[in-house]
Design a protein around this motif. Structure first.
Motif, PDB file in Angstrom:
ATOM      1  N   MET A 119       0.815  -1.212   0.000  1.00 39.15           N
ATOM      2  CA  MET A 119       0.000   0.000   0.000  1.00 39.15           C
ATOM      3  C   MET A 119       0.857   1.274   0.000  1.00 39.15           C
ATOM      4  O   MET A 119       0.359   2.362  -0.220  1.00 39.15           O
ATOM      5  CB  MET A 119      -0.926   0.012   1.226  1.00 39.15           C
ATOM      6  N   ASN A 120       2.156   1.095   0.199  1.00 37.73           N
ATOM      7  CA  ASN A 120       3.081   2.226   0.202  1.00 37.73           C
ATOM      8  C   ASN A 120       3.735   2.435  -1.164  1.00 37.73           C
ATOM      9  O   ASN A 120       4.602   3.291  -1.327  1.00 37.73           O
ATOM     10  CB  ASN A 120       4.173   1.983   1.252  1.00 37.73           C
ATOM     11  N   ALA A 121       3.323   1.657  -2.153  1.00 33.15           N
ATOM     12  CA  ALA A 121       3.967   1.657  -3.475  1.00 33.15           C
ATOM     13  C   ALA A 121       3.875   3.015  -4.175  1.00 33.15           C
ATOM     14  O   ALA A 121       2.900   3.751  -4.020  1.00 33.15           O
ATOM     15  CB  ALA A 121       3.342   0.585  -4.355  1.00 33.15           C
ATOM     16  N   ILE A 122       4.931   3.313  -4.953  1.00 34.61           N
ATOM     17  CA  ILE A 122       4.970   4.536  -5.763  1.00 34.61           C
ATOM     18  C   ILE A 122       5.265   4.142  -7.205  1.00 34.61           C
ATOM     19  O   ILE A 122       6.302   3.540  -7.501  1.00 34.61           O
ATOM     20  CB  ILE A 122       6.056   5.521  -5.279  1.00 34.61           C
ATOM     21  N   LYS A 123       4.352   4.473  -8.101  1.00 33.90           N
ATOM     22  CA  LYS A 123       4.523   4.180  -9.521  1.00 33.90           C
ATOM     23  C   LYS A 123       5.453   5.201 -10.173  1.00 33.90           C
ATOM     24  O   LYS A 123       5.481   6.363  -9.786  1.00 33.90           O
ATOM     25  CB  LYS A 123       3.169   4.214 -10.230  1.00 33.90           C
ATOM     26  N   VAL A 124       6.187   4.746 -11.178  1.00 34.87           N
ATOM     27  CA  VAL A 124       7.037   5.631 -11.973  1.00 34.87           C
ATOM     28  C   VAL A 124       6.453   5.701 -13.377  1.00 34.87           C
ATOM     29  O   VAL A 124       6.232   4.672 -14.021  1.00 34.87           O
ATOM     30  CB  VAL A 124       8.494   5.121 -12.040  1.00 34.87           C
ATOM     31  N   SER A 145       8.942   4.763   1.684  1.00 33.79           N
ATOM     32  CA  SER A 145       8.630   5.528   2.893  1.00 33.79           C
ATOM     33  C   SER A 145       9.561   6.725   3.039  1.00 33.79           C
ATOM     34  O   SER A 145       9.117   7.831   3.389  1.00 33.79           O
ATOM     35  CB  SER A 145       8.745   4.627   4.139  1.00 33.79           C
ATOM     36  N   LYS A 146      10.832   6.520   2.762  1.00 36.38           N
ATOM     37  CA  LYS A 146      11.799   7.601   2.888  1.00 36.38           C
ATOM     38  C   LYS A 146      11.511   8.719   1.893  1.00 36.38           C
ATOM     39  O   LYS A 146      11.570   9.905   2.234  1.00 36.38           O
ATOM     40  CB  LYS A 146      13.212   7.057   2.666  1.00 36.38           C
ATOM     41  N   ILE A 147      11.195   8.355   0.647  1.00 40.87           N
ATOM     42  CA  ILE A 147      10.905   9.355  -0.375  1.00 40.87           C
ATOM     43  C   ILE A 147       9.642  10.133  -0.025  1.00 40.87           C
ATOM     44  O   ILE A 147       9.596  11.360  -0.177  1.00 40.87           O
ATOM     45  CB  ILE A 147      10.787   8.686  -1.758  1.00 40.87           C
ATOM     46  N   LYS A 148       8.621   9.442   0.467  1.00 45.19           N
ATOM     47  CA  LYS A 148       7.389  10.131   0.853  1.00 45.19           C
ATOM     48  C   LYS A 148       7.639  11.126   1.983  1.00 45.19           C
ATOM     49  O   LYS A 148       7.094  12.234   1.991  1.00 45.19           O
ATOM     50  CB  LYS A 148       6.326   9.114   1.255  1.00 45.19           C
ATOM     51  N   GLU A 149       8.469  10.731   2.924  1.00 41.40           N
ATOM     52  CA  GLU A 149       8.783  11.622   4.044  1.00 41.40           C
ATOM     53  C   GLU A 149       9.577  12.844   3.571  1.00 41.40           C
ATOM     54  O   GLU A 149       9.278  13.975   3.942  1.00 41.40           O
ATOM     55  CB  GLU A 149       9.582  10.855   5.098  1.00 41.40           C
ATOM     56  N   LEU A 150      10.566  12.610   2.718  1.00 40.31           N
ATOM     57  CA  LEU A 150      11.408  13.706   2.238  1.00 40.31           C
ATOM     58  C   LEU A 150      10.636  14.665   1.336  1.00 40.31           C
ATOM     59  O   LEU A 150      10.790  15.877   1.427  1.00 40.31           O
ATOM     60  CB  LEU A 150      12.618  13.144   1.482  1.00 40.31           C
TER      61      LEU A 150
END
Length: 198
Positions: A119-124, A145-150
């Motif tokens: 559920m934390n996936a990020i599509k490119v 998770s790190k990218i979403k936080e940053l």
């Protein structure tokens, strides 16, 4: 020297139907002050997009590669301009790619909270020169998770590079003579992210 296309991303509202968790990011031009040093980014992340060989994504990326080659063009000579003799002498046993880590269309990200595996996936998605989006893969699971936080705190500068594809390889044949062999690997995308103070 590597050449990359860069963009900065900001949150945009897609529509009233778009949930807060599935916001997308729109590419906007990068503008960095001349007195700002390139090493002042808060953090940098380099990685290859995952899942590019799944389903029709590889075919999609190959079409985009050919489109970029035809309509935009690469600044560097194929195979770094190396002659057969140079490949044999200086790159024996190493693959020399036609367009190694060359610049490419920019990429954008989309959260995928309804992904059945993560559920934390990020599509490119690749954004071509006609502003059409093309889904090619995912950000590595361990970085999401790190990218979403940053990205919630900083602006993102992103650079894309095409990897893989056609190559030349110098190796000995059955009689011990060094020859050049042509081959092809699957294409891939390398992303280089940096996070900057607003």
């Amino acid at each position: 020297m590597l050449k990359f296309l860069t963009s900065i991303f900001k949150k945009v509202d897609e529509s009233a139907e778009t949930s807060k968790e599935s916001q997308t990011y729109e590419a906007i031009p990068v503008s960095i002050a001349s007195n700002q040093r390139k090493d002042e980014a808060v953090e940098r992340l380099n990685f290859r997009v995952r899942g590019i060989s799944v389903d029709d994504r590889q075919k999609r990326l190959v079409k985009l590669f050919n489109k970029y080659k035809k309509e935009v063009g690469f600044d560097f000579e194929p195979y770094d301009g190396l002659k057969a003799k140079e490949i044999k002498e200086d790159y024996y046993g190493e693959k020399v790619y036609q367009h190694s880590n060359s610049g490419f269309f920019t990429c954008i990200f989309e959260d995928e909270p309804d992904n059945e595996f993560d559920m934390n996936a990020i599509k490119v998605l690749v954004l071509d020169d006609e502003d059409e989006k093309h889904f090619v893969g995912y950000i590595p699971k361990e970085l999401c998770s790190k990218i979403k936080e940053l990205r919630s705190q900083y602006k993102i500068k992103i650079a894309t590079g095409i990897v893989g594809g056609k190559f030349k390889l110098a190796k000995e044949d059955e009689e011990g003579e060094v020859k050049i062999y042509n081959g092809q690997d699957t294409y891939g995308l390398e992303l280089h992210l940096s996070f900057w103070e607003n």
